[in-house]
Design a protein around this motif. Structure first.
Motif, PDB file in Angstrom:
ATOM      1  N   ILE A  35       0.862  -1.182   0.000  1.00 45.19           N
ATOM      2  CA  ILE A  35       0.000   0.000   0.000  1.00 45.19           C
ATOM      3  C   ILE A  35       0.902   1.237   0.000  1.00 45.19           C
ATOM      4  O   ILE A  35       1.755   1.394   0.880  1.00 45.19           O
ATOM      5  N   VAL A  36       0.728   2.084  -0.995  1.00 46.57           N
ATOM      6  CA  VAL A  36       1.569   3.281  -1.149  1.00 46.57           C
ATOM      7  C   VAL A  36       0.704   4.519  -0.943  1.00 46.57           C
ATOM      8  O   VAL A  36      -0.429   4.587  -1.421  1.00 46.57           O
ATOM      9  N   VAL A  37       1.243   5.498  -0.214  1.00 37.15           N
ATOM     10  CA  VAL A  37       0.536   6.757  -0.010  1.00 37.15           C
ATOM     11  C   VAL A  37       1.286   7.875  -0.736  1.00 37.15           C
ATOM     12  O   VAL A  37       2.471   8.106  -0.477  1.00 37.15           O
ATOM     13  N   GLU A  38       0.582   8.512  -1.679  1.00 43.32           N
ATOM     14  CA  GLU A  38       1.137   9.692  -2.351  1.00 43.32           C
ATOM     15  C   GLU A  38       0.432  10.941  -1.822  1.00 43.32           C
ATOM     16  O   GLU A  38      -0.645  10.854  -1.228  1.00 43.32           O
ATOM     17  N   TYR A  39       1.054  12.085  -2.071  1.00 47.03           N
ATOM     18  CA  TYR A  39       0.509  13.336  -1.544  1.00 47.03           C
ATOM     19  C   TYR A  39       0.462  14.391  -2.644  1.00 47.03           C
ATOM     20  O   TYR A  39       1.417  14.547  -3.399  1.00 47.03           O
ATOM     21  N   GLN A  40      -0.673  15.103  -2.716  1.00 44.72           N
ATOM     22  CA  GLN A  40      -0.765  16.246  -3.617  1.00 44.72           C
ATOM     23  C   GLN A  40      -0.847  17.512  -2.767  1.00 44.72           C
ATOM     24  O   GLN A  40      -1.697  17.612  -1.879  1.00 44.72           O
ATOM     25  N   PRO A  41       0.023  18.472  -3.045  1.00 44.72           N
ATOM     26  CA  PRO A  41       0.041  19.682  -2.230  1.00 44.72           C
ATOM     27  C   PRO A  41      -1.245  20.490  -2.363  1.00 44.72           C
ATOM     28  O   PRO A  41      -1.877  20.522  -3.421  1.00 44.72           O
ATOM     29  N   ILE A  42      -1.623  21.139  -1.276  1.00 40.70           N
ATOM     30  CA  ILE A  42      -2.683  22.145  -1.267  1.00 40.70           C
ATOM     31  C   ILE A  42      -1.993  23.462  -0.916  1.00 40.70           C
ATOM     32  O   ILE A  42      -1.283  23.552   0.083  1.00 40.70           O
ATOM     33  N   VAL A  43      -2.174  24.467  -1.775  1.00 39.75           N
ATOM     34  CA  VAL A  43      -1.395  25.700  -1.611  1.00 39.75           C
ATOM     35  C   VAL A  43      -2.301  26.893  -1.320  1.00 39.75           C
ATOM     36  O   VAL A  43      -3.495  26.888  -1.640  1.00 39.75           O
ATOM     37  N   GLY A  58     -12.044  35.348  -4.685  1.00 43.45           N
ATOM     38  CA  GLY A  58     -11.798  35.251  -3.246  1.00 43.45           C
ATOM     39  C   GLY A  58     -11.531  33.857  -2.734  1.00 43.45           C
ATOM     40  O   GLY A  58     -11.629  33.609  -1.523  1.00 43.45           O
ATOM     41  N   CYS A  59     -11.214  32.913  -3.618  1.00 45.65           N
ATOM     42  CA  CYS A  59     -10.912  31.542  -3.186  1.00 45.65           C
ATOM     43  C   CYS A  59      -9.673  31.547  -2.296  1.00 45.65           C
ATOM     44  O   CYS A  59      -8.755  32.364  -2.462  1.00 45.65           O
ATOM     45  N   ASP A  60      -9.624  30.623  -1.356  1.00 42.53           N
ATOM     46  CA  ASP A  60      -8.527  30.605  -0.379  1.00 42.53           C
ATOM     47  C   ASP A  60      -7.359  29.717  -0.808  1.00 42.53           C
ATOM     48  O   ASP A  60      -6.204  30.126  -0.708  1.00 42.53           O
ATOM     49  N   ARG A  61      -7.675  28.515  -1.255  1.00 40.25           N
ATOM     50  CA  ARG A  61      -6.628  27.525  -1.518  1.00 40.25           C
ATOM     51  C   ARG A  61      -6.913  26.791  -2.824  1.00 40.25           C
ATOM     52  O   ARG A  61      -8.029  26.821  -3.342  1.00 40.25           O
ATOM     53  N   ALA A  62      -5.885  26.087  -3.301  1.00 37.36           N
ATOM     54  CA  ALA A  62      -6.037  25.344  -4.554  1.00 37.36           C
ATOM     55  C   ALA A  62      -5.131  24.130  -4.542  1.00 37.36           C
ATOM     56  O   ALA A  62      -4.129  24.078  -3.822  1.00 37.36           O
ATOM     57  N   GLN A  63      -5.509  23.164  -5.358  1.00 36.66           N
ATOM     58  CA  GLN A  63      -4.635  22.024  -5.619  1.00 36.66           C
ATOM     59  C   GLN A  63      -4.882  21.584  -7.053  1.00 36.66           C
ATOM     60  O   GLN A  63      -5.958  21.774  -7.606  1.00 36.66           O
ATOM     61  N   PRO A 109       6.255  12.371  -0.567  1.00 37.46           N
ATOM     62  CA  PRO A 109       6.128  13.504   0.349  1.00 37.46           C
ATOM     63  C   PRO A 109       7.043  14.676  -0.007  1.00 37.46           C
ATOM     64  O   PRO A 109       6.698  15.834   0.255  1.00 37.46           O
ATOM     65  N   GLU A 110       8.193  14.396  -0.616  1.00 41.47           N
ATOM     66  CA  GLU A 110       9.139  15.464  -0.945  1.00 41.47           C
ATOM     67  C   GLU A 110       8.539  16.483  -1.915  1.00 41.47           C
ATOM     68  O   GLU A 110       8.979  17.639  -1.981  1.00 41.47           O
ATOM     69  N   ASN A 111       7.520  16.051  -2.707  1.00 47.50           N
ATOM     70  CA  ASN A 111       6.881  16.969  -3.648  1.00 47.50           C
ATOM     71  C   ASN A 111       6.283  18.179  -2.943  1.00 47.50           C
ATOM     72  O   ASN A 111       6.285  19.291  -3.471  1.00 47.50           O
ATOM     73  N   VAL A 112       5.760  17.944  -1.749  1.00 46.59           N
ATOM     74  CA  VAL A 112       5.118  19.028  -1.017  1.00 46.59           C
ATOM     75  C   VAL A 112       6.155  20.059  -0.595  1.00 46.59           C
ATOM     76  O   VAL A 112       5.930  21.270  -0.693  1.00 46.59           O
ATOM     77  N   ASP A 113       7.316  19.598  -0.137  1.00 48.02           N
ATOM     78  CA  ASP A 113       8.367  20.514   0.316  1.00 48.02           C
ATOM     79  C   ASP A 113       8.861  21.402  -0.813  1.00 48.02           C
ATOM     80  O   ASP A 113       9.239  22.559  -0.594  1.00 48.02           O
ATOM     81  N   SER A 114       8.863  20.861  -2.030  1.00 48.14           N
ATOM     82  CA  SER A 114       9.505  21.576  -3.132  1.00 48.14           C
ATOM     83  C   SER A 114       8.569  22.474  -3.921  1.00 48.14           C
ATOM     84  O   SER A 114       8.982  23.111  -4.886  1.00 48.14           O
ATOM     85  N   VAL A 115       7.290  22.530  -3.533  1.00 52.38           N
ATOM     86  CA  VAL A 115       6.337  23.324  -4.298  1.00 52.38           C
ATOM     87  C   VAL A 115       6.656  24.812  -4.163  1.00 52.38           C
ATOM     88  O   VAL A 115       6.860  25.339  -3.079  1.00 52.38           O
ATOM     89  N   ALA A 116       6.720  25.513  -5.310  1.00 56.89           N
ATOM     90  CA  ALA A 116       6.852  26.966  -5.342  1.00 56.89           C
ATOM     91  C   ALA A 116       5.964  27.468  -6.464  1.00 56.89           C
ATOM     92  O   ALA A 116       5.640  26.735  -7.395  1.00 56.89           O
ATOM     93  N   LEU A 117       5.544  28.687  -6.391  1.00 57.88           N
ATOM     94  CA  LEU A 117       4.651  29.227  -7.406  1.00 57.88           C
ATOM     95  C   LEU A 117       5.373  29.326  -8.739  1.00 57.88           C
ATOM     96  O   LEU A 117       6.333  30.078  -8.878  1.00 57.88           O
ATOM     97  N   PRO A 118       4.976  28.558  -9.755  1.00 59.11           N
ATOM     98  CA  PRO A 118       5.683  28.559 -11.036  1.00 59.11           C
ATOM     99  C   PRO A 118       5.220  29.705 -11.938  1.00 59.11           C
ATOM    100  O   PRO A 118       4.241  30.376 -11.664  1.00 59.11           O
TER     101      PRO A 118
END
Length: 579
Positions: A327-335, A540-545, A555-564
């Protein structure tokens, strides 16, 4: 003759005994009968127990006082008496007022002078039999409707299949489910819901032949087993008659009700089949009837058989994945939609296959939920998500808002799963506010009282509660006020048309305004284009993914997210869309 006296011979036989003196203090009835069953003596307890005086009974026959259905039991006892064996028999004894009471009679053969007699000790066991009958009834019938329960159903299915080899025709299983019954319970109360079930059960019994069986499996599910149907067409005809009958309104407390139903049909002429398989096939056909719009009949066929085989293969795959820790857990950032800074992540389950590829949840979640395997799978996801939430809090600071996990109504109602959440949070030193539980509209619509209690208890603990895929199903802005929510996710279908469709923009704007008025955070799902992000900021939306920021991954994907930059957005989006 109302009593007997004899001369004792000192050998323990009946001669020489003063019966009235011996039994005067006994609460049991003591009798003496000749070998033909005619009463020679009865103690005074006969009047207390059955209304007959001793004088009235003497000269009468046992056969005249035993319930007709129990005469064979009595006569079988006489055969034992002839062999001089003590015998105990249970039968119904007729009272003077023509009612019957259950008795347990212990009989012994004895000698009186030159004749043999039978000495009986008769005990009233009516209350014991009533309790036993009640327990047997409880074990075999549905307590609400009085029809058979699952235990009896499976036994009748087994017996019916065995008889197939000795008779013509087929055995048919009709799996019935009332359409939208939850609405009746929720809007009118469980008492009315129970009355509806009673009426439906009563109507269904009118369609039964002597060899058929009707059972309630629980809730609003009934199963009818019909033996000796000529062919599949006859079973379908029966099912359609039941549906037509169910549509007719009935009266409850002065109000008219009507209740449609969906029916799945499975037939067989093969005595080697199992009842479990046949019931499962009818259940699958029932789901097809529901998917096609309800209020109809669907039949199990080869297409569904292929689906069943695929389901079995998927179930085996899931069990192996659990056993082999795949069982693998992946993560998608919420910014944060303005800064692009990661303020959370959504945990998404995958299964690593033999070739190291990843199997996406759309191909297995349905089977996992049906088989109960979703609970252990999501326990793996939960444990990993809480652990990662603690790690991200340490690395990214207090701006990181936590990890979201998806749960079902079954999770919410499961006390053990809720306790697992508490245990994992404590073990990792993670505050409850760093865990976000996402539920869909469908879960809220179908949630039981215990599931809603679970949802509220998690929120009281401090866990954040969110409504996922808002707008995908039967959305109502009232949901945002009705349920204990902290955030709402706008479904990707609205985000897709946000730039080009003014109606989608109006809906998104309305959701954001209402959510903010209720102090809810708004997250836009599936953001893939910079132009979508800009409109969401304006609204006026607060967050996005979405792919604009990052696909799901380690999990490292979340750490490396920056506004492209916008041109990178479009390139990333096109790559992911092709995948």
């Amino acid at each position: 003759m109302s009593h007997l006296k004899g001369n004792g011979d000192g050998k323990g036989r009946a001669t020489g005994l003063d019966y009235p003196g011996l039994v005067a203090a006994s609460g049991d009835l003591n009798t003496v009968v000749d070998m033909a069953g005619r009463y020679l003596y009865c103690s005074a307890a006969s009047e207390t127990m059955f209304g007959w005086t001793p004088d009235e009974l003497v000269g009468m026959s046992e056969d005249d006082l035993v319930h007709p259905d129990d005469v064979s039991t009595l006569r079988a006892g006489r055969s034992a008496r002839a062999l001089r064996k003590p015998v105990t028999a249970t039968y119904r004894f007729r009272c003077k007022d023509s009612s019957h009471r259950w008795v347990e009679a212990t009989s012994r053969r004895a000698s009186m002078g030159d004749s043999d007699v039978v000495v009986n000790t008769v005990r009233d066991i009516t209350e014991r039999q009533t309790r036993t009958a009640a327990l047997e009834l409880r074990a075999t019938t549905d307590p609400l409707t009085g029809v058979a329960n699952r235990t009896v159903l499976m036994d009748r299915l087994h017996q019916g299949l065995r008889r197939l080899g000795r008779s013509q025709g087929m055995l048919a299983v009709l799996y019935l489910d009332l359409d939208h019954f939850k609405v009746i319970n929720d809007s009118l109360g469980h008492r009315i819901g129970d009355d509806v079930l009673l009426k439906i059960a009563e109507r269904l019994t009118h369609h039964l032949r002597p060899a058929d069986t009707l059972a309630r499996l629980g809730g609003d599910e009934f199963v009818l087993v019909a033996e000796g149907v000529t062919d599949e067409a006859a079973a379908i005809t029966l099912a359609n008659r039941i549906i037509e009958d169910g549509r007719k309104p009935f009266n409850l407390d002065g109000d008219e009700f009507s209740c449609t139903m969906s029916i799945g049909v499975a037939c067989t002429a093969d005595s080697r089949r199992s009842g479990v398989e046949l019931l499962s096939e009818a259940d699958m056909a029932l789901y097809r009837a529901k998917d096609k719009g309800r209020d109809r009949v669907a039949v199990f066929d080869e297409e569904l058989r292929t689906t069943a085989v695929d389901r079995m293969v998927t179930e085996r795959m899931l069990r192996r994945a659990l056993d082999e820790d795949r069982i693998v857990v992946e993560y998608q950032p919420i910014v944060d939609i303005r800064s692009g800074y990661p303020v959370g992540a959504e945990a998404l389950v995958r299964i690593r296959e033999a070739d190291n590829g990843l199997r996406l949840p759309g191909s297995f979640l349905g089977v996992a939920e049906e088989t109960g395997l979703l609970i252990p799978i999501d326990e793996v996801v939960l444990a990993d998500a809480v652990k990662q939430a603690g790690a991200w809090r340490d690395r990214l600071g207090p701006r990181f808002g936590g990890v979201a996990v998806n749960v079902t109504a079954r999770h919410l109602a499961d006390v053990d799963f809720r306790q697992a959440i508490v245990d994992h949070l404590k073990a990792n030193g993670v505050p409850p506010s760093d865990l976000q539980v996402e539920v869909t509209e469908q879960v809220l619509m179908e949630a039981s009282n215990s599931a809603m209690t679970g949802l509220r208890s998690l929120r009281a603990l401090g866990v954040k509660i969110g409504l996922d895929d808002f707008g995908m199903g039967y959305s109502s802005l009232a949901y945002l006020r009705q349920f204990p929510l902290d955030f709402v996710k706008i479904d990707k279908s609205f985000i897709d048309g946000l730039v080009i469709d003014q109606r989608d923009r109006a809906v998104v704007s309305a959701i954001i305004v209402v959510a903010h008025a209720l102090d809810l955070t708004v997250v836009a799902e599936g953001v893939e284009q910079a132009s979508q992000r800009e409109v969401l900021i304006d609204l006026g939306c607060d967050r996005a993914q979405g792919f604009l920021y990052a696909a799901s991954g380690a999990p490292e994907n979340v750490d490396s997210v920056a506004l492209p930059q916008p041109e990178i957005h479009l390139r990333q989006a096109s790559v992911h869309l092709r995948l």
